[in-house]
Design an enzyme around this catalytic site. Sequence first.
Site, PDB file in Angstrom:
ATOM      1  CE  LYS A 174      -3.916   0.032   1.008  1.00  0.00           C
ATOM      2  NZ  LYS A 174      -5.118   0.296   0.435  1.00  0.00           N
ATOM      3  CB  SER A 175       0.931   4.243  -1.904  1.00  0.00           C
ATOM      4  OG  SER A 175      -0.455   4.771  -1.665  1.00  0.00           O
ATOM      5  CB  THR A 176      -0.796   4.492   3.320  1.00  0.00           C
ATOM      6  OG1 THR A 176      -1.849   5.404   2.604  1.00  0.00           O
ATOM      7  CG2 THR A 176      -0.956   5.152   4.787  1.00  0.00           C
TER       8      THR A 176
ATOM      9  CB  ALA B 128       5.196   2.151  -0.046  1.00  0.00           C
TER      10      ALA B 128
ATOM     11  CB  THR C 182       2.603 -15.698   6.262  1.00  0.00           C
ATOM     12  OG1 THR C 182       1.791 -16.853   6.975  1.00  0.00           O
ATOM     13  CG2 THR C 182       3.597 -15.007   7.192  1.00  0.00           C
TER      14      THR C 182
ATOM     15  CD  GLU D 126       6.502 -12.764   3.855  1.00  0.00           C
ATOM     16  OE1 GLU D 126       6.448 -11.955   3.042  1.00  0.00           O
ATOM     17  OE2 GLU D 126       6.022 -13.837   3.999  1.00  0.00           O
TER      18      GLU D 126
ATOM     19  CE1 TYR E  27       3.215 -23.642  -2.700  1.00  0.00           C
ATOM     20  CE2 TYR E  27       1.279 -24.452  -1.577  1.00  0.00           C
ATOM     21  CZ  TYR E  27       2.496 -24.096  -1.463  1.00  0.00           C
ATOM     22  OH  TYR E  27       3.331 -23.819  -0.399  1.00  0.00           O
TER      23      TYR E  27
END
EC number: 3.5.4.13
Length: 188
Positions: A111-113, A115, A135, A137, A170
């Site tokens: 999300k730019s907020t 970043a 999950t 990170e 997968y």
Amino acid sequence: MAIMSDKWIKEAVINQSMIKPFVEKQVRVHNKDKIISYGLSSYGYDARVSNEFKIFTNINSTTVDPKNFSEYNLVDREVDVCIIPPNSFALGRTIEYFKVPRDILVICVGKSTYARCGIIVNVTPLEPEWEGHVTLEFSNTTPLPAKIYANEGACQFLFLNSDQMCDTSYADRQGKYMKQVGVTLPLT
């Protein structure tokens, strides 16, 4: 590969239970308070982070080893606001549970907020027929403590449709992170 629209995402949720719980529109306000947005967007889905976090710590003087990961590297927290120490890292998970269709690959972007505050979210691609809580990170790249807000938007998932069905999904290869719930630590 083509990126899938909000219309396709809604249909996949209805017909294949692709995202649960699903929020059909962007939510930017909760109880009159501005929040970090989540929900369906034009060409993606902004997922929320739960209140379950694992924060890296050096209080036990251990080494981070992806082949032999120690839970002593982490401190567990269930909080509405996770504070990541400077130049450190935390794990979280999505509130949403994903079931990826066989002809879809899902990419996650931050999300730019976050970043713009030096907080980077990383997730490897969600492969065809993978399912589970994702999950997340979070890296705090700043020299200051940084906040992650539980139950608010954390990242955006983009759905890419292949022009050809994969031979092995997968699920077919019984991937080690299949049907994960909660924050899942590294597995070998």
